[in-house]
Design an enzyme around this catalytic site. Structure first.
Site, mmCIF file in Angstrom:
data_model
loop_
_atom_site.group_PDB
_atom_site.id
_atom_site.type_symbol
_atom_site.label_atom_id
_atom_site.label_comp_id
_atom_site.label_asym_id
_atom_site.label_seq_id
_atom_site.Cartn_x
_atom_site.Cartn_y
_atom_site.Cartn_z
ATOM 1 N N ASP A 1 24.567 6.854 53.951
ATOM 2 C CA ASP A 1 23.525 5.835 54.117
ATOM 3 C C ASP A 1 23.403 5.428 55.590
ATOM 4 O O ASP A 1 24.379 4.966 56.186
ATOM 5 C CB ASP A 1 23.884 4.622 53.243
ATOM 6 N N ASP A 2 22.238 5.605 56.173
ATOM 7 C CA ASP A 2 21.972 5.180 57.563
ATOM 8 C C ASP A 2 22.840 5.904 58.591
ATOM 9 O O ASP A 2 23.171 5.328 59.639
ATOM 10 C CB ASP A 2 22.182 3.658 57.741
ATOM 11 N N CYS B 1 15.886 3.998 52.773
ATOM 12 C CA CYS B 1 16.762 4.325 51.632
ATOM 13 C C CYS B 1 16.011 4.719 50.359
ATOM 14 O O CYS B 1 16.169 5.825 49.854
ATOM 15 C CB CYS B 1 17.629 3.123 51.281
ATOM 16 N N LYS C 1 25.205 4.232 45.338
ATOM 17 C CA LYS C 1 23.990 3.413 45.438
ATOM 18 C C LYS C 1 22.789 4.043 44.714
ATOM 19 O O LYS C 1 22.401 5.163 44.999
ATOM 20 C CB LYS C 1 23.657 3.274 46.924
ATOM 21 N N HIS D 1 19.345 2.156 43.963
ATOM 22 C CA HIS D 1 18.214 1.676 44.769
ATOM 23 C C HIS D 1 16.872 2.310 44.382
ATOM 24 O O HIS D 1 15.981 2.454 45.220
ATOM 25 C CB HIS D 1 18.473 1.900 46.268
ATOM 26 N N HIS E 1 25.961 2.102 55.980
ATOM 27 C CA HIS E 1 24.964 1.025 56.040
ATOM 28 C C HIS E 1 25.668 -0.295 56.405
ATOM 29 O O HIS E 1 26.831 -0.472 56.082
ATOM 30 C CB HIS E 1 24.336 0.910 54.641
ATOM 31 N N ASP F 1 20.534 9.707 54.467
ATOM 32 C CA ASP F 1 19.298 9.331 53.772
ATOM 33 C C ASP F 1 18.182 8.984 54.740
ATOM 34 O O ASP F 1 17.008 9.040 54.376
ATOM 35 C CB ASP F 1 19.538 8.176 52.780
ATOM 36 N N ASN F 2 18.533 8.598 55.969
ATOM 37 C CA ASN F 2 17.525 8.325 57.001
ATOM 38 C C ASN F 2 18.238 8.231 58.338
ATOM 39 O O ASN F 2 19.463 8.330 58.398
ATOM 40 C CB ASN F 2 16.727 7.039 56.698
#
Ligand SMILES: *[C@@H]1O[C@H](CO)[C@@H](O)[C@H](O)[C@H]1NC(C)=O
Ligand SMILES: *[C@@H]1O[C@H](CO)[C@@H](O)[C@H](O)[C@H]1NC(C)=O
Ligand SMILES: *[C@@H]1O[C@H](CO)[C@@H](O)[C@H](O)[C@H]1NC(C)=O
Ligand SMILES: *[C@@H]1O[C@H](CO)[C@@H](O)[C@H](O)[C@H]1NC(C)=O
Length: 514
Positions: free
Chosen positions: A37-38, A75, A129, A131, A225, A283-284
């Protein structure tokens, strides 16, 4: 007689097609998908980062590193495309993320990746996660193809208490637990660091798995994240990093790297590894506001600049035909659904028209990517989130040229970006547009005002420094027509108001209310 011969021939042909895929074993491979994540472009050791990621470095060095790989800038959107194989404009989810009190989820008529793998005979487990919406039970991972789920439904919670604070429609800031085992609230994990807690669950699933059945493990880690939280021992090696945010972030990355090491060790110990395809992907892009770095790329998470959408990723597997290589072929997060269902020997019927391509031969054999074009997004409601140094939201006023562009039908004030081969076109305000310095380096740089239509040659200019729309008007025209075409296929945006019934109360947990 003749008919029989034909049948025999087709059976032989069928065998020849199937055998090369499954030489190691007679069953389709186990699939382990690790979603970070991130995690930013400049945050993995092999991109010359000051952060150490020995497990990711080694694993990817023996696999295939994807260096022209794209995700969505946020996300929910990336997870949505992973699960559906479809662009956000086709699910009505082109705007932002799902906030805890919004009553919607990935449309229930979409067939998700775990459902397709389940249909192909897989055991399907999810840890981490979600989301992708949870306002009603039908939206939960356990109702959408996963045999088991351990994790959280929203995002941004505390790594130790597993509590998420979010303002209710009444403006009251509600802090409540967000952790579930299956559909039940999971209490009793307070104080256990999320990265270790989730990894322990994954390792248990691996050790308990019946190796005769193919497994799909979707590991959507909380790392890295915000909030910036990590046990001290992971930060100790980073005393040399002066920026306190970056130092904590580096420790979180180290914990995540250890998690990947533990998961692969468990796969090896149980013997599953021989027939496993492991995908690691962010994810990004990295969030520069909380320790991440995408240097030398422009922009960050939530923007359509390369810093927001070019992702760290690799595939590791004994089944790769060309291990130890680097792929520079265009690959996108929406490609995993057809690719993984293909590996599973599954069926894609029942899905809606896919935007993703099966890229297994591209990754494994080094073939040319079937993907020539990539729609990054079209979001007419876009607003930027977070502080952007020297932010420039003022696009230069309509020149005669801009009016010409608008005459092609696409509203160039709309936040959008599209890639075709080496070309990338951006319209509207793409999000925070600065070049953040290398961690520890000097200040942020930016150039003149943004234009409503911008063109870059990403192959020769991945940092998006030379805007060339004036030199290639035919390319601009072609890409605006493509944007216009895509927009004509878009579903109306779904982004409902918060529902006051979302409130779990002070002692409850975030979860379905409808
Ligand atoms: C990895 O495994 C070791 C040994 O069991 C454990 O101490 C450590 O906490 C694990 N790390 C993570 C991130 O789960
Ligand atoms: C995995 O493959 C290796 C090399 O082919 C072999 O030596 C080993 O026995 C295999 N392990 C299992 C559990 O199948
Ligand atoms: C998909 O197609 C196969 C073969 O054509 C068929 O057996 C199967 O029932 C179909 N599945 C769905 C969900 O439509
Ligand atoms: C073009 O898009 C902008 C931004 O979404 C919007 O404010 C404007 O109303 C649109 N113009 C037209 C003519 O639709």
């Amino acid at each position: 007689m003749h008919v029989r011969k034909c049948t025999r021939t087709s059976i032989v042909v069928l065998f020849l097609l199937i055998i090369p895929l499954f030489t190691a074993d007679s069953q389709p491979p186990h699939i382990v998908f690790i979603f970070a994540d991130d995690f930013g472009w400049n945050d993995v050791g092999y991109h010359d980062s000051e952060i150490k990621t020995p497990n990711l470095d080694t694993l990817s060095a023996t696999g295939v590193r994807l260096e022209n790989y794209y995700v969505q800038p946020l996300c929910t959107p990336s997870r949505n495309q992973l699960m559906t194989g479809r662009y956000q404009i086709h699910t009505g989810m082109q705007h932002q993320i799902i906030w805890p009190c919004q009553p919607y989820c990935v449309p229930l008529e979409e067939k998700l990746l775990p459902q397709l793998l389940k249909q192909a005979g897989y055991d399907t487990h999810m840890v981490g996660k979600w989301h992708l919406g949870m306002y009603r039970k039908d939206c939960l991972p356990t109702r959408r193809g996963f045999d088991s789920f351990f994790g959280y439904l929203t995002g941004s919670e505390d790594y130790f208490s597993h509590v998420r604070c979010h303002p209710l429609p009444s403006k009251l800031n509600r802090c409540a637990l967000d952790l579930r085992d299956g559909e039940e609230v999971a209490t009793g994990y307070k104080g256990q660091y999320s990265t270790e807690l989730l990894t322990k669950r994954v390792v248990n699933l691996i050790s308990q798995h019946d190796p005769r059945k193919p497994a799909f493990l979707y590991v959507a880690l909380q790392a890295v994240h915000g909030p910036l939280q990590v046990p001290d021992r992971y930060v100790a090696p980073y005393a040399f990093i002066k920026d306190p945010q970056r130092r904590l972030y580096a420790g979180m990355v180290s914990a995540m790297d250890e998690a990947v090491g533990n998961i692969t060790a468990a796969l090896r110990e149980t013997g599953l590894w021989n027939n496993t395809v492991l995908v690691f992907s962010t994810d990004n892009g990295g969030q520069t506001l909380s320790g991440g770095s995408n240097w030398p790329l422009r922009g960050r998470k939530a923007s359509l600049w390369e810093g927001g959408v070019r992702g760290v990723a690799f595939v590791a597997s004994p089944l790769l035909q060309q291990p130890g290589t680097v792929s520079r072929e265009l690959i996108h997060v929406s490609d995993w659904l057809p690719t993984l269902v293909g590996l599973a020997g599954g069926q894609l019927n029942g899905t809606k028209t896919l935007d993703g391509f099966d890229v297994w031969k591209t990754i494994s054999h080094g073939n040319t990517s079937p993907r020539l074009e990539l729609l990054h997004n079209i979001d007419p409601l876009f607003v930027d989130m977070g502080e952007c140094p020297g932010r420039d939201e003022e696009l230069s006023s309509r020149s005669s040229e801009d009016r010409r562009w608008s005459s092609l039908g696409f509203n160039v004030s709309v936040h959008a970006a599209i890639r075709f081969s080496n070309w990338k076109l951006l319209t509207g305000y793409p999000g925070c547009d600065v070049w953040f310095p290398r961690p520890g380096g000097s200040s942020t740089t930016k150039t003149g005002a943004l234009k409503p239509v911008m063109l870059f040659d990403i192959d020769s200019d991945p940092e998006e420094r030379a805007e060339v729309s004036d030199h290639f008007p035919l390319v601009v025209e072609f890409l605006l027509r493509r944007l216009n075409h895509h927009q004509s296929t878009a579903r109306p945006i779904v982004f409902p108001d918060d529902d006051p019934r979302c409130d779990p109360g002070p002692a409850g947990a975030w979860g379905p209310w409808a």
